[in-house]
Design a protein around this motif. Structure first.
Motif, mmCIF file in Angstrom:
data_model
loop_
_atom_site.group_PDB
_atom_site.id
_atom_site.type_symbol
_atom_site.label_atom_id
_atom_site.label_comp_id
_atom_site.label_asym_id
_atom_site.label_seq_id
_atom_site.Cartn_x
_atom_site.Cartn_y
_atom_site.Cartn_z
ATOM 1 N N UNK A 70 0.663 -0.883 -0.299
ATOM 2 C CA UNK A 70 0.182 -0.228 -0.030
ATOM 3 C C UNK A 70 0.854 1.597 -0.013
ATOM 4 N N UNK A 71 0.751 1.981 -0.954
ATOM 5 C CA UNK A 71 1.903 3.582 -1.266
ATOM 6 C C UNK A 71 1.185 4.578 -1.339
ATOM 7 N N UNK A 161 -3.086 8.314 7.310
ATOM 8 C CA UNK A 161 -2.810 6.863 7.160
ATOM 9 C C UNK A 161 -3.075 6.998 6.542
ATOM 10 N N UNK A 162 -3.468 5.840 5.344
ATOM 11 C CA UNK A 162 -3.938 5.503 4.469
ATOM 12 C C UNK A 162 -4.054 3.053 5.315
ATOM 13 N N UNK A 163 -5.024 2.011 5.408
ATOM 14 C CA UNK A 163 -4.600 0.983 6.248
ATOM 15 C C UNK A 163 -5.716 0.323 5.240
ATOM 16 N N UNK A 164 -5.246 -1.042 4.596
ATOM 17 C CA UNK A 164 -6.114 -2.010 4.107
ATOM 18 C C UNK A 164 -5.255 -3.184 4.740
ATOM 19 N N UNK A 180 -1.794 -3.952 5.410
ATOM 20 C CA UNK A 180 -0.712 -2.440 5.368
ATOM 21 C C UNK A 180 -1.124 -1.116 5.268
ATOM 22 N N UNK A 181 -0.397 -0.588 6.203
ATOM 23 C CA UNK A 181 -1.076 0.598 6.091
ATOM 24 C C UNK A 181 0.130 1.862 5.536
ATOM 25 N N UNK A 182 0.067 2.451 5.212
ATOM 26 C CA UNK A 182 0.696 4.165 4.706
ATOM 27 C C UNK A 182 0.227 5.546 5.123
#
Length: 188
Positions: A70-71, A161-164, A180-182
Motif C-alpha cells: 500500500x503506497x 494514514x491509509x490502511x488496508x 498494510x498501512x501507508x
C-alpha cells in the motif's frame, strides 16, 4: 501460471536486477523487493528429495500466499491537496485465492502503535469494504483510494494514514490475510 508471475520468474532466473524487473512489469520497486524476499523464504524452507538414491519421492510444501503493498503518491501533503493511495494485492502462492475482501480506511493520527492509537490518539474516517473476487496464482490487482486534505486535518498536527486489510480463502479452505498501512505527513 500467470504472465506476470512467469515474466518475474524468468527475469530472476536470467539475473535481471530489481529496478529493471519493476520497470518491465510495471509494478512498484517495493513490490519486486517483496516478491524477491518471499521467493527467498520459500526456497530456504524447501525440502526436496529426488529419486531412490535420496531416500524417496519429492516432498514440496504447499504455500498459500497473499501480499499487499500500500503506497501513497506523495509523502507530504498540505490543505486542499488530493492524496491517492494504491493497494496492490497479489496472490504469490501456488493456488487460487477466492472470496478476496479488502477493507480500506483512512485515519488521522500520530501513532503507529495500535495500542496507543486505540486509546484515542486518532480520528477514524469512514471505511469501505471491497469484494475483489478471485486471484489465480501469480495474479495481481490494484485498488486506488483518494482523500482531499482539509485545513482542519492540517491544524490537528496529525498524519494521514491509509490502511488496508485483505482476507481470502484458498481452494483447500485455509484463510490467509494481510494488513498494510501507508502514511502521509501533513504540513501547512
Amino acid at each position: 501460471m500467470s504472465s506476470v508471475r512467469r515474466e518475474f520468474l524468468a527475469a530472476v532466473a536470467e539475473g535481471v536486477g530489481p529496478y529493471e524487473v519493476a520497470e518491465h512489469l510495471g509494478v512498484p520497486l517495493d513490490t519486486v523487493r517483496l516478491w524477491l524476499s518471499r521467493l527467498g523464504e520459500l526456497t530456504t524452507g524447501l525440502n526436496v528429495a529426488c529419486g531412490p538414491d535420496f531416500g524417496g519421492s519429492k516432498a514440496v510444501a504447499f504455500v498459500p500466499g497473499l501480499t499487499v503493498i500500500h503506497t501513497p503518491d506523495v509523502f507530504d501533503a498540505c490543505a486542499d491537496q488530493v492524496v491517492t493511495f494504491t493497494a496492490d494485492v497479489m496472490n504469490d502462492g501456488e493456488t487460487p485465492l477466492r472470496g478476496i475482501t479488502l477493507v480500506h480506511y483512512f485515519r488521522l493520527g500520530k501513532s503507529r502503535n495500535k495500542a496507543r492509537a486505540n486509546s484515542g490518539n486518532f480520528e477514524s474516517l469512514p471505511c469501505s469494504p471491497h469484494l475483489l473476487g478471485t486471484l489465480e496464482a501469480g495474479d495481481m490487482c490494484s485498488q486506488r483510494f483518494s482523500y482531499c486534505i482539509t485545513s482542519q486535518d492540517v491544524r490537528r498536527g496529525a498524519d494521514l494514514v491509509s490502511g488496508v486489510a485483505v482476507r481470502a480463502t484458498t481452494g483447500e479452505g485455509q484463510e490467509v490475510s494481510e494488513e498494510c498501512e501507508a502514511r502521509v505527513r501533513l504540513y501547512s
